[in-house]
Scaffold this motif. Structure first.
Motif, mmCIF file in Angstrom:
data_model
loop_
_atom_site.group_PDB
_atom_site.id
_atom_site.type_symbol
_atom_site.label_atom_id
_atom_site.label_comp_id
_atom_site.label_asym_id
_atom_site.label_seq_id
_atom_site.Cartn_x
_atom_site.Cartn_y
_atom_site.Cartn_z
ATOM 1 N N LYS A 4 6.402 -15.862 1.323
ATOM 2 C CA LYS A 4 5.556 -14.700 1.027
ATOM 3 C C LYS A 4 5.532 -13.779 2.245
ATOM 4 C CE LYS A 4 2.492 -16.734 -2.339
ATOM 5 N NZ LYS A 4 1.293 -17.531 -2.512
ATOM 6 N N LYS A 5 5.344 -12.499 1.953
ATOM 7 C CA LYS A 5 5.335 -11.530 3.052
ATOM 8 C C LYS A 5 3.901 -11.225 3.492
ATOM 9 C CE LYS A 5 7.070 -6.992 4.286
ATOM 10 N NZ LYS A 5 8.240 -6.142 4.108
ATOM 11 N N LEU A 6 3.663 -11.398 4.762
ATOM 12 C CA LEU A 6 2.345 -11.132 5.343
ATOM 13 C C LEU A 6 2.474 -9.991 6.344
ATOM 14 C CD1 LEU A 6 -0.619 -11.883 6.214
ATOM 15 C CD2 LEU A 6 0.429 -13.483 7.822
ATOM 16 N N VAL A 7 1.763 -8.896 6.094
ATOM 17 C CA VAL A 7 1.746 -7.793 7.058
ATOM 18 C C VAL A 7 0.428 -7.852 7.826
ATOM 19 C CG1 VAL A 7 1.784 -5.290 7.350
ATOM 20 C CG2 VAL A 7 3.298 -6.377 5.676
ATOM 21 N N VAL A 8 0.524 -7.758 9.149
ATOM 22 C CA VAL A 8 -0.650 -7.864 10.013
ATOM 23 C C VAL A 8 -0.813 -6.549 10.771
ATOM 24 C CG1 VAL A 8 -1.770 -9.223 11.811
ATOM 25 C CG2 VAL A 8 -0.072 -10.318 10.330
ATOM 26 N N LEU A 9 -1.938 -5.883 10.549
ATOM 27 C CA LEU A 9 -2.208 -4.629 11.262
ATOM 28 C C LEU A 9 -3.137 -4.943 12.428
ATOM 29 C CD1 LEU A 9 -3.088 -2.368 8.156
ATOM 30 C CD2 LEU A 9 -0.834 -2.747 9.182
ATOM 31 N N THR A 10 -2.690 -4.705 13.641
ATOM 32 C CA THR A 10 -3.561 -5.048 14.774
ATOM 33 C C THR A 10 -3.941 -3.807 15.583
ATOM 34 O OG1 THR A 10 -1.761 -5.506 16.377
ATOM 35 C CG2 THR A 10 -2.481 -7.329 15.001
ATOM 36 N N LEU A 168 -2.249 -9.258 3.400
ATOM 37 C CA LEU A 168 -2.400 -8.313 4.509
ATOM 38 C C LEU A 168 -3.583 -8.716 5.380
ATOM 39 C CD1 LEU A 168 -1.390 -4.814 4.477
ATOM 40 C CD2 LEU A 168 -3.777 -5.037 5.062
ATOM 41 N N ALA A 169 -3.396 -8.692 6.681
ATOM 42 C CA ALA A 169 -4.506 -8.984 7.596
ATOM 43 C C ALA A 169 -4.676 -7.809 8.555
ATOM 44 C CB ALA A 169 -4.223 -10.265 8.384
ATOM 45 N N VAL A 170 -5.918 -7.427 8.774
ATOM 46 C CA VAL A 170 -6.249 -6.349 9.709
ATOM 47 C C VAL A 170 -7.072 -6.983 10.817
ATOM 48 C CG1 VAL A 170 -7.433 -4.133 9.972
ATOM 49 C CG2 VAL A 170 -6.318 -4.691 7.792
ATOM 50 N N ILE A 171 -6.671 -6.787 12.057
ATOM 51 C CA ILE A 171 -7.336 -7.503 13.154
ATOM 52 C C ILE A 171 -7.691 -6.557 14.305
ATOM 53 C CG2 ILE A 171 -7.131 -9.394 14.817
ATOM 54 C CD1 ILE A 171 -4.822 -10.472 12.997
ATOM 55 N N GLY A 172 -8.994 -6.488 14.623
ATOM 56 C CA GLY A 172 -9.419 -5.815 15.852
ATOM 57 C C GLY A 172 -9.122 -4.335 15.929
ATOM 58 N N THR A 173 -9.400 -3.634 14.847
ATOM 59 C CA THR A 173 -9.273 -2.174 14.909
ATOM 60 C C THR A 173 -10.466 -1.534 14.228
ATOM 61 O OG1 THR A 173 -8.027 -0.244 14.126
ATOM 62 C CG2 THR A 173 -7.660 -2.307 12.935
ATOM 63 N N PRO A 179 -2.637 8.324 11.151
ATOM 64 C CA PRO A 179 -2.426 7.713 9.858
ATOM 65 C C PRO A 179 -2.514 6.181 9.831
ATOM 66 C CG PRO A 179 -0.306 8.303 10.801
ATOM 67 C CD PRO A 179 -1.360 8.809 11.744
ATOM 68 N N ALA A 180 -2.643 5.520 10.981
ATOM 69 C CA ALA A 180 -2.630 4.044 10.983
ATOM 70 C C ALA A 180 -3.688 3.470 10.044
ATOM 71 C CB ALA A 180 -2.851 3.524 12.405
ATOM 72 N N ALA A 181 -4.887 4.048 10.072
ATOM 73 C CA ALA A 181 -5.985 3.494 9.278
ATOM 74 C C ALA A 181 -5.721 3.602 7.776
ATOM 75 C CB ALA A 181 -7.290 4.202 9.638
ATOM 76 N N GLY A 182 -4.822 4.485 7.392
ATOM 77 C CA GLY A 182 -4.524 4.652 5.965
ATOM 78 C C GLY A 182 -3.526 3.637 5.435
ATOM 79 N N LEU A 183 -2.914 2.854 6.328
ATOM 80 C CA LEU A 183 -1.842 1.948 5.886
ATOM 81 C C LEU A 183 -2.320 0.920 4.876
ATOM 82 C CD1 LEU A 183 0.096 1.305 9.209
ATOM 83 C CD2 LEU A 183 0.989 2.400 7.132
ATOM 84 N N ILE A 184 -3.571 0.490 5.009
ATOM 85 C CA ILE A 184 -4.078 -0.557 4.109
ATOM 86 C C ILE A 184 -4.018 -0.102 2.651
ATOM 87 C CG2 ILE A 184 -6.535 0.108 4.332
ATOM 88 C CD1 ILE A 184 -7.111 -2.979 4.431
ATOM 89 N N HIS A 185 -4.072 1.199 2.430
ATOM 90 C CA HIS A 185 -4.047 1.713 1.049
ATOM 91 C C HIS A 185 -2.671 1.593 0.401
ATOM 92 C CE1 HIS A 185 -8.133 3.097 1.400
ATOM 93 N NE2 HIS A 185 -7.812 3.644 2.561
ATOM 94 N N TYR A 186 -1.660 1.314 1.196
ATOM 95 C CA TYR A 186 -0.319 1.118 0.621
ATOM 96 C C TYR A 186 -0.155 -0.274 0.025
ATOM 97 C CZ TYR A 186 1.258 5.519 2.527
ATOM 98 O OH TYR A 186 1.414 6.856 2.784
#
Ligand code: OAD
Length: 232
Positions: A4-10, A168-173, A179-186
């Motif tokens: 599975k693909k896991l994208v991590v936004l840090t 998807l995991a978002v960590i420490g932001t 536009p970085a904050a908008g990535l989760i909407h994709y």
């Protein structure tokens, strides 16, 4: 079975416990510096020495810090998931921990580039960049950082990865900077999402999001155990 693909936004919070200041917390970098003076093209033209000094100090500090358990835990996930790290951080702590697939949305502290030919990018051997340090074509070098008002060249790559993510995991932001904050909407509505940050709050119109109000160094290793147990 494919992984599975896991994208991590840090963001800066994942490096806070390594000893690097965040930007918007109390005592953070933007409290002590005027962001437009040190992180915008206008600031660079007005006072390049001040800008160079700001990033020289950041680069020097990198020599004194180490990855923390949160960076290390993300590396462990690569045995089980296809992991892509999309970081707003300009430090190299994900690399030093051993993560393989890292997109630096806002640039990299250890790199510099020509002010005229933006494709001439170099690894800086030490921590200090000075006025008069030039590219091979004789033009001043600048930090390889995305400043306010500049485009984010890797945002499309990052958005494609997010749209393809199973998790998807978002960590420490603080999720304040676009536009970085908008990535989760994709990410797809169905994809389970996790937000680890001591100040994590539900995000407007993001579904399937679990907020984990913890520091990264404890929250990320716990998330890793949970993902390995319930999502393989
Ligand atoms: P911020 O300073 O805006 O947010 C840092 C986040 O980290 C906050 O939400 C904190 O609650 C959280 N935090 C603090 N300590 C933490 C810990 N131990 N564990 C987990 N989280 C913790 O930083 P960013 O969101 O990364 O851009 O900022 C985004 C961009 O704004 C940066 O890349 C930078 C800045 O201006 C540029 O310089 C181009």
């Amino acid at each position: 079975m494919p992984k599975k693909k896991l994208v991590v936004l840090t963001g800066a919070g994942i490096s806070a416990e390594s000893g690097l200041k965040t930007f918007r917390d109390a005592g953070g970098l933007w409290e002590g510096h005027n962001v437009y003076e040190v992180a915008s093209p206008e600031g660079w033209y007005a006072n390049p020495e001040l800008v160079l000094e700001f990033y020289n100090q950041r680069r020097k500090q990198l020599l004194e810090v180490e990855p923390n358990p949160a960076h290390h835990a993300l590396v462990e996930l690569e045995d089980f998931f296809e992991v892509v790290i999309v970081t707003q951080n300009v430090d190299d702590l994900h690399e030093r921990a051993g993560s393989q697939n890292i997109i630096h949305l806002h640039g990299e502290l250890k790199k510099v580039r020509s002010t005229v030919y933006e494709n001439l990018v170099y690894e800086l051997p030490g921590w200090e960049l000075k006025l008069g340090d030039n590219c091979e074509k004789g033009h001043q070098l600048r930090p390889h950082i995305v400043w306010f008002g500049e485009s984010v060249p890797l945002i499309e790559d990052a958005a494609l990865h997010c749209s393809d993510a199973d998790l998807l995991a978002v960590i420490g932001t603080s999720m304040q900077v676009y536009p970085a904050a908008g990535l989760i909407h994709y990410a797809s509505v169905q994809a389970p999402k996790f937000y680890i940050d001591p100040q994590a709050e539900p995000l407007h119109s993001v579904q399937n999001l679990r907020c984990i109000k913890q520091n990264a160094s404890s929250g990320v290793p716990e998330l890793v155990q949970y993902l390995k147990r319930d999502f393989l």
